[in-house]
Design a protein around this motif. Structure first.
Motif, mmCIF file in Angstrom:
data_model
loop_
_atom_site.group_PDB
_atom_site.id
_atom_site.type_symbol
_atom_site.label_atom_id
_atom_site.label_comp_id
_atom_site.label_asym_id
_atom_site.label_seq_id
_atom_site.Cartn_x
_atom_site.Cartn_y
_atom_site.Cartn_z
ATOM 1 N N ARG A 160 60.454 0.185 -39.535
ATOM 2 C CA ARG A 160 59.687 1.430 -39.723
ATOM 3 C C ARG A 160 60.320 2.577 -38.935
ATOM 4 N NH1 ARG A 160 55.099 0.180 -42.323
ATOM 5 N NH2 ARG A 160 54.529 -2.029 -42.360
ATOM 6 N N GLU A 209 63.062 4.379 -40.770
ATOM 7 C CA GLU A 209 62.618 5.269 -41.846
ATOM 8 C C GLU A 209 61.948 6.533 -41.328
ATOM 9 O OE1 GLU A 209 59.951 2.821 -43.997
ATOM 10 O OE2 GLU A 209 61.494 1.442 -44.755
ATOM 11 N N ASN A 210 61.555 6.524 -40.052
ATOM 12 C CA ASN A 210 60.769 7.635 -39.523
ATOM 13 C C ASN A 210 61.172 7.886 -38.065
ATOM 14 O OD1 ASN A 210 58.486 9.035 -38.183
ATOM 15 N ND2 ASN A 210 57.491 8.857 -40.179
ATOM 16 N N GLU A 216 58.851 -6.288 -37.043
ATOM 17 C CA GLU A 216 57.777 -5.503 -37.655
ATOM 18 C C GLU A 216 57.917 -3.993 -37.465
ATOM 19 O OE1 GLU A 216 55.558 -6.735 -39.613
ATOM 20 O OE2 GLU A 216 56.070 -8.841 -39.280
ATOM 21 N N LEU A 217 58.390 -3.584 -36.287
ATOM 22 C CA LEU A 217 58.412 -2.151 -35.977
ATOM 23 C C LEU A 217 59.770 -1.489 -36.203
ATOM 24 C CD1 LEU A 217 56.180 -2.026 -32.776
ATOM 25 C CD2 LEU A 217 55.580 -1.353 -35.096
ATOM 26 N N PRO A 266 50.412 5.143 -43.771
ATOM 27 C CA PRO A 266 51.457 4.446 -43.001
ATOM 28 C C PRO A 266 51.431 4.772 -41.513
ATOM 29 C CG PRO A 266 52.398 6.203 -44.363
ATOM 30 C CD PRO A 266 50.980 6.027 -44.803
ATOM 31 N N GLN A 267 51.005 5.972 -41.159
ATOM 32 C CA GLN A 267 50.953 6.331 -39.737
ATOM 33 C C GLN A 267 49.907 5.506 -39.008
ATOM 34 O OE1 GLN A 267 51.489 10.463 -38.171
ATOM 35 N NE2 GLN A 267 49.346 10.276 -37.587
ATOM 36 N N GLN A 312 50.157 -1.406 -35.434
ATOM 37 C CA GLN A 312 51.231 -2.331 -35.084
ATOM 38 C C GLN A 312 51.780 -2.028 -33.687
ATOM 39 O OE1 GLN A 312 50.723 -4.734 -37.057
ATOM 40 N NE2 GLN A 312 52.624 -4.942 -38.210
ATOM 41 N N PHE A 367 51.187 1.981 -38.642
ATOM 42 C CA PHE A 367 52.195 1.919 -37.576
ATOM 43 C C PHE A 367 51.536 1.919 -36.205
ATOM 44 C CE2 PHE A 367 54.591 4.236 -34.354
ATOM 45 C CZ PHE A 367 55.679 3.389 -34.204
ATOM 46 N N PHE A 419 58.349 7.616 -35.513
ATOM 47 C CA PHE A 419 58.022 6.223 -35.231
ATOM 48 C C PHE A 419 59.040 5.604 -34.276
ATOM 49 C CE2 PHE A 419 55.659 5.459 -39.538
ATOM 50 C CZ PHE A 419 54.662 6.321 -39.122
#
Length: 245
Positions: free
Chosen positions: A149, A152-153, A145-146, A115-116, A122, A119, A156
């Motif tokens: 994420r 959740e992080n 899109e971003l 996922p990193q 993206q 990301f 990010f």
């Protein structure tokens, strides 16, 4: 690695009580070269190091020629190097969507399990939209899109905020996060992609030769504290230079 063993062995001898009582030990060029000759390095091992470097760095033509000339077989299919370099070049040229599609063609699990990396791709896509002046499209992409994420992080989210901040400044190249628009940012993302593909192919993500050079530098620095000896200062020629007395 082999030079490091020589140096470390010399360090052990210099650390003896007799040597510690005196000043720096002087190792003459003749003595040093004799020690080097005593170390037997197989040509096959050197060839494998060269092949490892060529494969990892993506020099497919050179790797193929070296395979023919030396008889050293690469540990992966050379055809996959071409595919990997196409992905890397796509990122370096700012064609992020093309890179994502090529990665999925190579191995769909790479982005699914990293996922990193996804990301950062993206994020790079957002950077390219901002670079192209597509402000509305960039804002929409960031939101759809971003932003999810980022919720959740935390890491990010901070990266998203830095990237979106580029939209606030008229002179974005001179804003606090202007480095995101540098070529170095593309290269950083491309390097991360390259490493992920290599890992998926059960290959080291970094070539071995640079690590060996770092080890050589470290051991020379350690030995400098206790001995004067012919050292290597120019790693492009690997020429020994006599110690200053």
């Amino acid at each position: 690695m082999f030079l490091s063993r020589i140096v470390l062995r010399d360090l052990d001898s210099i650390d003896s009580p007799a040597s510690m009582a005196s000043s720096k030990k002087l190792v003459t060029r003749d003595e040093w070269e004799r020690k080097l000759r005593d170390v037997k390095i197989r040509k096959e091992d050197m060839n494998r190091l060269v092949m490892n470097f060529l494969v990892t760095e993506g020099f497919v033509d050179a790797a193929d020629k070296f395979r023919i000339e030396s008889g050293t077989q690469p540990d992966i299919d050379l055809a996959t190097i071409t595919d990997r370099m196409e992905v890397k070049r796509a990122v370096q040229s700012g064609n992020v969507q093309e890179a994502i599609e090529k990665i999925n063609d190579l191995n769909p699990t790479i982005l699914d399990t990293n996922p990193q990396l996804y990301f950062h791709l993206q994020q790079q896509k957002l950077i390219e939209l901002i670079r192209a002046g597509k402000i509305n499209e960039a804002l929409e992409f960031a939101q759809e899109e971003l932003a999810p994420r980022g919720e959740e992080n935390q890491a990010f989210l901070e990266e998203i905020e830095k990237t979106v901040a580029l939209l606030v400044f008229e002179d974005i190249k001179n804003c606090p996060y202007g480095e995101l628009l540098d070529v170095s940012q593309r290269l950083k993302t491309a390097s991360e992609v390259n490493a992920a593909i290599l890992t998926s192919q059960s290959h080291e993500k970094d070539p071995k030769l640079p690590s060996l050079l770092k080890m050589l530098i470290w051991t020379q620095n350690q030995l400098d504290e206790k001995a004067a000896y012919p050292r290597i200062n120019n790693f492009s020629t690997a020429a020994l230079e006599d110690p200053a007395i």
